[in-house]
Design a protein around this motif. Structure first.
Motif, PDB file in Angstrom:
ATOM      1  N   ARG A   1      24.700  52.871  47.574  1.00 26.52           N
ATOM      2  CA  ARG A   1      25.166  51.848  48.511  1.00 26.52           C
ATOM      3  C   ARG A   1      26.146  50.926  47.792  1.00 26.52           C
ATOM      4  NH1 ARG A   1      20.377  49.414  52.087  1.00 26.52           N
ATOM      5  NH2 ARG A   1      19.946  48.201  50.207  1.00 26.52           N
ATOM      6  N   PRO A   2      26.930  50.127  48.526  1.00 21.23           N
ATOM      7  CA  PRO A   2      27.850  49.195  47.860  1.00 21.23           C
ATOM      8  C   PRO A   2      27.098  48.293  46.889  1.00 21.23           C
ATOM      9  CG  PRO A   2      28.332  49.308  50.206  1.00 21.23           C
ATOM     10  CD  PRO A   2      27.052  50.073  49.993  1.00 21.23           C
ATOM     11  N   SER A   3      27.739  47.952  45.795  1.00 15.44           N
ATOM     12  CA  SER A   3      27.114  47.064  44.816  1.00 15.44           C
ATOM     13  C   SER A   3      26.735  45.749  45.476  1.00 15.44           C
ATOM     14  CB  SER A   3      28.068  46.796  43.651  1.00 15.44           C
ATOM     15  OG  SER A   3      27.559  45.791  42.797  1.00 15.44           O
ATOM     16  N   VAL A   4      25.511  45.276  45.200  1.00 14.38           N
ATOM     17  CA  VAL A   4      25.081  43.996  45.765  1.00 14.38           C
ATOM     18  C   VAL A   4      25.891  42.834  45.200  1.00 14.38           C
ATOM     19  CG1 VAL A   4      22.727  44.780  46.225  1.00 14.38           C
ATOM     20  CG2 VAL A   4      23.260  43.720  44.015  1.00 14.38           C
ATOM     21  N   LEU A   5      26.613  43.076  44.101  1.00 14.20           N
ATOM     22  CA  LEU A   5      27.422  42.019  43.499  1.00 14.20           C
ATOM     23  C   LEU A   5      28.811  41.911  44.102  1.00 14.20           C
ATOM     24  CD1 LEU A   5      26.700  42.241  39.659  1.00 14.20           C
ATOM     25  CD2 LEU A   5      25.535  40.907  41.399  1.00 14.20           C
ATOM     26  N   LEU A   6      29.199  42.874  44.930  1.00 11.11           N
ATOM     27  CA  LEU A   6      30.577  42.910  45.427  1.00 11.11           C
ATOM     28  C   LEU A   6      31.010  41.608  46.091  1.00 11.11           C
ATOM     29  CD1 LEU A   6      33.199  44.401  45.892  1.00 11.11           C
ATOM     30  CD2 LEU A   6      32.194  45.449  47.932  1.00 11.11           C
ATOM     31  N   PRO A   7      30.258  41.054  47.053  1.00 11.41           N
ATOM     32  CA  PRO A   7      30.744  39.814  47.677  1.00 11.41           C
ATOM     33  C   PRO A   7      30.848  38.653  46.701  1.00 11.41           C
ATOM     34  CG  PRO A   7      28.483  40.306  48.376  1.00 11.41           C
ATOM     35  CD  PRO A   7      28.983  41.508  47.652  1.00 11.41           C
ATOM     36  N   TYR A   8      30.007  38.647  45.681  1.00 12.13           N
ATOM     37  CA  TYR A   8      30.030  37.547  44.722  1.00 12.13           C
ATOM     38  C   TYR A   8      31.177  37.719  43.722  1.00 12.13           C
ATOM     39  CZ  TYR A   8      25.509  37.204  46.902  1.00 12.13           C
ATOM     40  OH  TYR A   8      24.511  37.132  47.840  1.00 12.13           O
ATOM     41  N   ALA A   9      31.457  38.952  43.339  1.00  9.70           N
ATOM     42  CA  ALA A   9      32.604  39.198  42.471  1.00  9.70           C
ATOM     43  C   ALA A   9      33.901  38.796  43.173  1.00  9.70           C
ATOM     44  CB  ALA A   9      32.649  40.666  42.058  1.00  9.70           C
ATOM     45  N   GLU A  10      33.976  39.085  44.464  1.00  8.92           N
ATOM     46  CA  GLU A  10      35.174  38.694  45.220  1.00  8.92           C
ATOM     47  C   GLU A  10      35.300  37.179  45.289  1.00  8.92           C
ATOM     48  OE1 GLU A  10      34.546  40.832  48.848  1.00  8.92           O
ATOM     49  OE2 GLU A  10      35.675  42.591  48.152  1.00  8.92           O
TER      50      GLU A  10
ATOM     51  N   GLY B   1      23.385  37.480  41.546  1.00 11.06           N
ATOM     52  CA  GLY B   1      24.814  37.431  41.835  1.00 11.06           C
ATOM     53  C   GLY B   1      25.177  36.156  42.568  1.00 11.06           C
ATOM     54  N   HIS B   2      24.359  35.773  43.550  1.00 13.46           N
ATOM     55  CA  HIS B   2      24.567  34.513  44.270  1.00 13.46           C
ATOM     56  C   HIS B   2      24.585  33.341  43.287  1.00 13.46           C
ATOM     57  CE1 HIS B   2      23.904  31.499  47.539  1.00 13.46           C
ATOM     58  NE2 HIS B   2      23.252  30.867  46.569  1.00 13.46           N
ATOM     59  N   ASP B   3      23.694  33.373  42.305  1.00 12.21           N
ATOM     60  CA  ASP B   3      23.598  32.280  41.338  1.00 12.21           C
ATOM     61  C   ASP B   3      24.732  32.312  40.317  1.00 12.21           C
ATOM     62  OD1 ASP B   3      21.258  31.396  42.578  1.00 12.21           O
ATOM     63  OD2 ASP B   3      19.992  32.674  41.313  1.00 12.21           O
ATOM     64  N   LEU B   4      25.109  33.498  39.857  1.00 10.66           N
ATOM     65  CA  LEU B   4      26.115  33.604  38.807  1.00 10.66           C
ATOM     66  C   LEU B   4      27.497  33.179  39.269  1.00 10.66           C
ATOM     67  CD1 LEU B   4      25.040  36.958  37.104  1.00 10.66           C
ATOM     68  CD2 LEU B   4      24.996  34.670  36.075  1.00 10.66           C
ATOM     69  N   VAL B   5      27.782  33.352  40.554  1.00 10.38           N
ATOM     70  CA  VAL B   5      29.105  32.967  41.040  1.00 10.38           C
ATOM     71  C   VAL B   5      29.306  31.459  40.938  1.00 10.38           C
ATOM     72  CG1 VAL B   5      28.651  32.571  43.508  1.00 10.38           C
ATOM     73  CG2 VAL B   5      30.802  33.639  42.804  1.00 10.38           C
ATOM     74  N   ARG B   6      28.214  30.724  40.740  1.00 11.77           N
ATOM     75  CA  ARG B   6      28.276  29.267  40.599  1.00 11.77           C
ATOM     76  C   ARG B   6      28.206  28.837  39.129  1.00 11.77           C
ATOM     77  NH1 ARG B   6      26.661  31.005  45.197  1.00 11.77           N
ATOM     78  NH2 ARG B   6      27.018  29.839  47.115  1.00 11.77           N
ATOM     79  N   THR B   7      28.365  29.776  38.221  1.00  9.85           N
ATOM     80  CA  THR B   7      28.398  29.451  36.792  1.00  9.85           C
ATOM     81  C   THR B   7      29.830  29.586  36.279  1.00  9.85           C
ATOM     82  OG1 THR B   7      27.936  31.740  36.112  1.00  9.85           O
ATOM     83  CG2 THR B   7      26.042  30.294  36.498  1.00  9.85           C
ATOM     84  N   ALA B   8      30.028  29.197  35.025  1.00 11.99           N
ATOM     85  CA  ALA B   8      31.355  29.276  34.415  1.00 11.99           C
ATOM     86  C   ALA B   8      31.833  30.724  34.338  1.00 11.99           C
ATOM     87  CB  ALA B   8      31.301  28.665  33.016  1.00 11.99           C
TER      88      ALA B   8
END
Length: 470
Positions: A325-334, A93-100
């Motif tokens: 638990r909260p999705s680990v992707l939540l902060p990156y989706a935001e 998720g950390h990496d994908l937020v930096r992709t198109a």
């Protein structure tokens, strides 16, 4: 005849704006996105300076988990690069937020790697095949699921001994099947598209005939994978004539009476999350016993229980009560511009269950949620005729067939919450997007292999405690 008023919740009147306020029809809106986010740009990714390391990722993700179980999780992640990817959805998720990112949202799985597709039983015991893991589901970019699937296919293929051309082709074919399927769904009447690509048509649609033998073997095994079979192996007769779970640590263990009672009592609230017509069915079962059971790779260390129920004939039904638990992707989706769209209402079990129902054509009828000692849980049938293909054990000639099948299933799942016309308009007819995602997949697989090597080194040096082979 005067035009009827616009009814919120239904499509906007012809001539209005498209999804997300974009002018014109959805297909045209999807095409227009190519100018801002070229399809070729999905190939691009470079690790940023602040990217967490493999060891840091594992240590951070252990927060809130039962500490005595985290060595099992580390051991499972250290088994192979593909296993590392399975346990590191947050790092990706950390990496994908930096992709198109196109900005088009859908209910996404959030962890759509190649091992998270499989068979399960519907209400009548017939087998269905679909995405089948939703711990990380949320409203987010559809591309993230496709890229995670593609990267996982490269890693699974390498583990299986396939050459690089075969691995890259599997990633490309998964993206291609996603694109072709989305275009098909965009052309169908809305009601037909909703239920399109029946499971009996899936192999032909995805041109996955080389998989037929493997799927038949998995299906035969899945039909035997039932509550009754699990209970026969994992329980014994109790002194009162009922049954209770056997201790089989560390995977299955009995729990103190107070802990078991708290789990059992939570099922009262769980009943309130089910359709009313199912309540008479569950009223015919008596709660017998509760045990703790370790599951998965990403879920190891979370609280997860199995509950044994028996009917009037002593026939078992086993429920799984698993911490959510909260999705680990939540902060990156935001960060990518997506507000939390999954309906959680403050309960993460509800988020998982409703996200699953949004994506699957048919879901477990006993899906629900509960709260145990203040923590949210999802509840579902355990061993509900589940079966899965191990993508890392496929023959090279089967890998691209599996990629096409899973790509088609992912498109069907996304099309339940995102307008297929919009995504199809963006994807287009050419293979430009397929090639870009395949290039990303190879690059990301290389990085994951390096991450895995760092974890293995840390385990050997004693920095990370790991229990292998559990």
């Amino acid at each position: 005849m005067s035009r009827l008023p616009y009814v919120p919740g239904f499509a906007e009147p012809a001539g209005g704006t498209g999804p997300g306020g974009r002018p014109g029809p959805p297909k045209a809106g999807g095409k227009a996105l190519r100018a801002r986010v070229p399809r070729s740009s999905h190939a691009e990714w470079t690790p940023d300076a602040g990217r967490p390391g493999a060891v840091e990722t594992v240590e951070a993700s252990n927060a809130g988990r039962l500490p005595e179980l985290t060595p099992i999780r580390a051991g499972r992640m250290a088994a192979s690069p593909f296993a590392f990817l399975r346990g590191s959805a947050g790092l990706m998720g950390h990496d994908l937020v930096r992709t198109a990112v196109t900005g088009v949202g859908a209910q996404i799985c959030g962890d759509a790697h190649a091992a998270n597709f499989g068979l399960y039983g519907d209400a009548r015991g017939e087998l269905v095949i679909d995405v089948n893991d939703f711990d990380e589901t949320l409203h987010g970019p559809w591309e993230w699921d496709v890229k995670r699937l593609a990267a996982s296919l490269v890693l699974a293929g390498r583990e299986a001994g396939a050459d690089e051309d075969t691995c890259r082709a599997a990633a490309r074919d998964a993206a291609g099947a996603y694109r072709h399927t989305m275009r098909l769904l965009a052309k169908l009447p809305a009601a037909d598209a909703w239920n399109a690509i029946a499971d009996e048509e899936l192999v032909a649609h995805a041109d996955a005939r080389a998989l037929l033998g493997t799927l038949e073997r998995v299906a035969a095994k899945a039909r035997r994978n039932t509550s009754a079979r699990f209970a026969a192996k994992a329980t014994e007769e109790a002194a009162d004539g009922g049954r209770r779970f056997l201790d089989a640590p560390p995977v299955l263990r009995r729990v103190p009476a107070g802990e078991a009672a708290a789990v059992a009592l939570s099922l009262g609230d769980y009943l309130g999350t089910l359709p009313e017509e199912l309540l008479p069915l569950l009223a015919r079962y008596e709660v017998q016993d509760v045990a703790f059971r370790v599951v998965g790779t990403g879920s190891v260390g979370l609280r997860s229980y199995v509950v044994l129920l028996l009917d009037h004939r002593g026939e078992p039904l086993v429920l799984q009560v698993k911490e959510a638990r909260p999705s680990v992707l939540l902060p990156y989706a935001e960060k990518a511009g997506f507000a939390p769209g999954s309906p959680s209402a403050g309960h993460e079990g509800r988020r998982v269950v409703l996200g699953q129902k949004r994506m699957q054509v048919v879901s477990d009828v006993l899906l629900g949620w509960a709260t145990v000692d203040g923590r949210p849980y999802q509840v579902r049938q355990f061993r509900n005729r589940k079966g899965s293909v191990d993508p890392a054990a496929l023959a090279p000639g089967e890998l691209d067939d599996y990629g096409r099948m899973t790509g088609a299933l992912l498109a069907r799942a996304h099309a339940h919450s995102a307008d297929p016309r919009l995504i199809a308009g963006y994807c287009g007819k050419s293979a430009e997007l397929d090639e870009a995602i395949a290039a990303f997949a190879v690059t990301y697989a290389d990085r994951t292999e390096a991450d895995h090597a760092d974890l293995v080194t840390a385990v050997r040096r004693g920095r990370v405690a790991a229990e292998m082979g559990v």
